[in-house]
Write an enzyme that holds these catalytic residues in place. Structure first.
Site, mmCIF file in Angstrom:
data_model
loop_
_atom_site.group_PDB
_atom_site.id
_atom_site.type_symbol
_atom_site.label_atom_id
_atom_site.label_comp_id
_atom_site.label_asym_id
_atom_site.label_seq_id
_atom_site.Cartn_x
_atom_site.Cartn_y
_atom_site.Cartn_z
ATOM 1 N N THR A 374 -4.476 -62.521 54.909
ATOM 2 C CA THR A 374 -5.788 -61.932 54.881
ATOM 3 C C THR A 374 -6.386 -62.547 53.639
ATOM 4 O O THR A 374 -5.650 -63.058 52.803
ATOM 5 C CB THR A 374 -5.594 -60.409 54.733
ATOM 6 O OG1 THR A 374 -4.880 -59.929 55.847
ATOM 7 C CG2 THR A 374 -6.858 -59.650 54.536
ATOM 8 N N THR A 392 -9.248 -61.547 58.172
ATOM 9 C CA THR A 392 -7.820 -61.799 58.325
ATOM 10 C C THR A 392 -7.462 -62.504 59.616
ATOM 11 O O THR A 392 -8.201 -62.416 60.603
ATOM 12 C CB THR A 392 -7.067 -60.448 58.269
ATOM 13 O OG1 THR A 392 -5.668 -60.679 58.307
ATOM 14 C CG2 THR A 392 -7.445 -59.533 59.410
ATOM 15 N N ASP A 416 -0.864 -55.152 64.729
ATOM 16 C CA ASP A 416 -1.254 -53.990 63.917
ATOM 17 C C ASP A 416 -1.380 -52.713 64.749
ATOM 18 O O ASP A 416 -1.656 -51.642 64.199
ATOM 19 C CB ASP A 416 -2.568 -54.267 63.177
ATOM 20 C CG ASP A 416 -2.331 -54.911 61.816
ATOM 21 O OD1 ASP A 416 -1.158 -54.961 61.376
ATOM 22 O OD2 ASP A 416 -3.299 -55.359 61.177
ATOM 23 N N SER A 445 -6.224 -51.095 60.626
ATOM 24 C CA SER A 445 -6.116 -52.104 59.573
ATOM 25 C C SER A 445 -5.831 -51.435 58.232
ATOM 26 O O SER A 445 -6.065 -50.236 58.047
ATOM 27 C CB SER A 445 -7.439 -52.867 59.481
ATOM 28 O OG SER A 445 -7.449 -53.707 58.354
ATOM 29 N N SER A 446 -5.341 -52.243 57.298
ATOM 30 C CA SER A 446 -5.165 -51.766 55.915
ATOM 31 C C SER A 446 -6.184 -52.397 54.978
ATOM 32 O O SER A 446 -6.156 -52.150 53.769
ATOM 33 C CB SER A 446 -3.770 -52.136 55.410
ATOM 34 O OG SER A 446 -2.806 -51.502 56.191
HETATM 35 N N1 GLY Z 1 -4.124 -57.926 58.966
HETATM 36 C C1 GLY Z 1 -3.916 -56.945 57.977
HETATM 37 C C2 GLY Z 1 -4.707 -55.705 58.193
HETATM 38 O O1 GLY Z 1 -5.698 -55.702 58.896
HETATM 39 O O2 GLY Z 1 -4.350 -54.709 57.650
#
Ligand code: GLY
Length: 565
Positions: A374, A392, A416, A445-446
């Site tokens: 990301t 990302t 995810d 997502s994070s």
């Molecule tokens: N690809 C990492 C996220 O969206 O958390």
């Protein structure tokens, strides 16, 4: 006869001495604007747009497209992400251009006949690709808030791809690694090679003709340049050939959503971050609320009580993330107000025992810590418009597949989603309902693009890559600036820890935590694991005394940099 001018020589000497001996500052200053990204060429593209009179959204669009060329590990047109925008009038909005599950996706997409997860399938196969959102997101942001013509913002990326730029050592290391991939990763195997099939050497000019053609279509046709016409045709053809499930219909149906930001407070500061489908904002605000209840004036940074307290806050926030969060369009009753309330934080805070670690079991009610690809950048313009943008491909170079005719790599964001309903395990696989796969759903997502404001003006613009570690590295950097009063470069470089509830593991930066503190934490019941680095943060703060923006790029970034003007 001419006499030698010693005065010139002396001046030259002094100038050289002065520039070579001036103490280098890890921070960059800009009175009129700043761009901090994971690639210095992309930051310069953004600054050029600001100098031409573009605003922060214009600069962000140009930077994002440039990163798709110069930082292909995560900079992308084949992935998705989020923008948090604070306008100079104080209004804050967000754009959600997260990838979506294709129409043909279903909850058991990655399961065998017995309903078990087929190991790796949700990240390493062509079905792991989510419908990309980046081009649509940047296009809508431009339509709503851009000021310069779209084509002017995409053109620098077209130029970087067509005319090329010098291969960096960072990219060369990847090129060497990728050349060992097997033939199913066709695009990646050949990504860093010239027409003769040789790997581009550091310092040699690397051009990307296919990518430049794709970017030219996006430059000329905007959203439709990607989601319709030859690019969409080729995406569908590639997917069919490889056994993927994304079709032209998926692309034509993709939409971006402008969402209300999540707002929290910490003392005098307002925190604006990304709402679901990101879990970042909820968890960040929950943890900052917990920290506000602690007597941090008497808890020294990096001490045992400090690490214990932040770890306990992380466990609680990640347990709540796992239980409750998913795509809001499929989960209309997400308890966002409750999770981000001061009252909820009080209840969570009151059951922290400062003498021992709580166990990460289901009474606290996370997937494995994964390095991820990301990338984040922060932008501010002379009017005070600020952009915090994280986007990302999920893993480094996403799924490592893509059509060589198009020249870009697809994400593997479907990983995810929670892959098996009801299966939550100590390895970090989560099975709660809100984030199960469904057609057209966005995966949790994070990513935590964040803007902290003081008196309605941007004070800190911050974000990071790093999978689930994103939430925690952003959290600690925000705390470092707001509570521990660190300057931005120090706040970014300072020791970070990461706990994501499951697995029950406190990850720390091994060279930055003293052996005594580690022993003390182990005695309290924490299970420790050292890593070299957490986070690649890109931040901007405002210095009200100097009336200047101050930016810093994480030293963990291979080619990143802050540029101000
Ligand atoms: N690809 C990492 C996220 O969206 O958390």
């Amino acid at each position: 006869m001419k006499t030698f001018n010693f005065q010139i020589l002396q001046t030259l000497f002094l100038v050289t001495f002065f520039f070579n001996h001036i103490p280098l500052d890890a921070q960059t200053y800009g009175k009129n604007g700043m761009v901090v990204s994971d690639n210095i060429l992309a930051s310069e593209v953004g600054i050029d747009i600001l100098i031409k009179g573009g605003n922060a959204i214009d600069a962000s669009i140009a930077t994002a497209f440039a990163l798709a060329v110069t930082h292909p590990e995560a900079g992308n047109i084949g992935g998705g992400g989020f923008i948090v925008l604070m306008k100079s009038d104080g209004e804050v909005t967000t754009f959600d251009f997260r990838e979506k599950a294709p129409l043909k996706a279903n909850p058991d997409l990655f399961q065998d006949a017995d309903g078990n997860l087929i190991e790796g399938s949700n990240h390493e196969t062509i079905k792991a690709v989510g419908v990309p959102g980046t081009v649509a997101g940047l296009y809508l942001a431009h339509q709503k808030y851009g000021s310069l013509p779209w084509a002017e913002l995409v053109q620098p990326a077209v130029d970087l791809a067509e005319k090329g730029f010098p291969m960096t050592w960072g990219l060369y290391q990847v090129a060497m690694r990728m050349s060992e991939l097997d033939d199913s990763y066709d695009i990646m195997k050949n990504y860093f090679r010239n027409e003769k099939g040789e790997i581009i050497q550091p310092g040699e000019i690397w051009t990307q003709t296919a990518l430049s053609n794709t970017l030219s279509l996006i430059r000329d046709h905007g959203h439709n340049g990607f989601y319709k016409g030859p690019v969409a045709e080729e995406i569908e053809a590639y997917m069919k050939a490889k056994g993927g499930i994304i079709t032209k219909e998926d692309l034509a149906k993709y939409t971006v959503i402008e969402r209300k930001p999540l707002k929290g407070t910490y003392k005098d500061f307002e925190i604006y971050s990304m709402p679901p489908p990101s879990s970042g904002g909820v968890a960040l605000i929950e943890m900052m609320n917990l920290m506000e209840l602690a007597d941090l004036k008497n808890i020294e940074f990096n001490s045992t009580p400090y690490v214990h307290l932040v770890a306990e806050a992380m466990k609680r926030a990640f347990a709540d993330r796992a239980e409750h969060l998913g795509d809001p369009d499929f989960n209309p009753d997400l308890p966002l107000d409750r999770l981000t309330s001061k009252a909820f934080a009080k209840r969570r805070f009151d059951n922290i025992d400062m003498t021992k670690a709580s166990l990460s079991d289901s009474s606290l009610y996370g997937q494995l810590y994964d390095g991820s690809s990301t990338t984040h950048f922060s932008v501010v313009d002379k009017e005070g418009n600020a952009v915090s943008l994280t986007y990302t491909l999920e893993h480094s170079y996403g799924v490592k597949m893509g059509s060589s005719k198009l020249g870009f790599i697809f994400n593997n964001e479907m990983g995810d989603f929670n892959p098996v309903a009801g299966v939550t395990n100590s390895r970090g696989q989560i099975g709660s309902n809100p984030n199960l796969i469904a057609p057209e759903k966005r995966m949790l997502s994070s990513m935590t693009p964040t803007i902290v404001a003081k008196y309605g003006k941007p004070y800190l613009i911050i974000g990071s890559p790093g999978g689930r570690t994103i939430i925690n590295t952003v959290f600690q950097t925000v705390l470092n600036v707001l509570e521990y009063d660190m300057r931005i470069d120090k706040a970014i470089e300072a020791m970070k820890v990461h706990h994501q509830w499951l697995p029950d593991m406190l990850v720390y930066e091994r060279h930055l935590l003293s052996p005594d503190t580690r022993d003390a934490l182990e005695q309290m019941g924490h299970q420790l694991r050292g890593v070299n680095n957490l986070g690649v943060l890109m931040g901007i703060t405002y210095d009200p005394k100097l009336k200047v923006y101050v930016g810093a790029a994480d030293s963990a970034s291979k080619d990143g940099g802050a540029v101000g003007y």
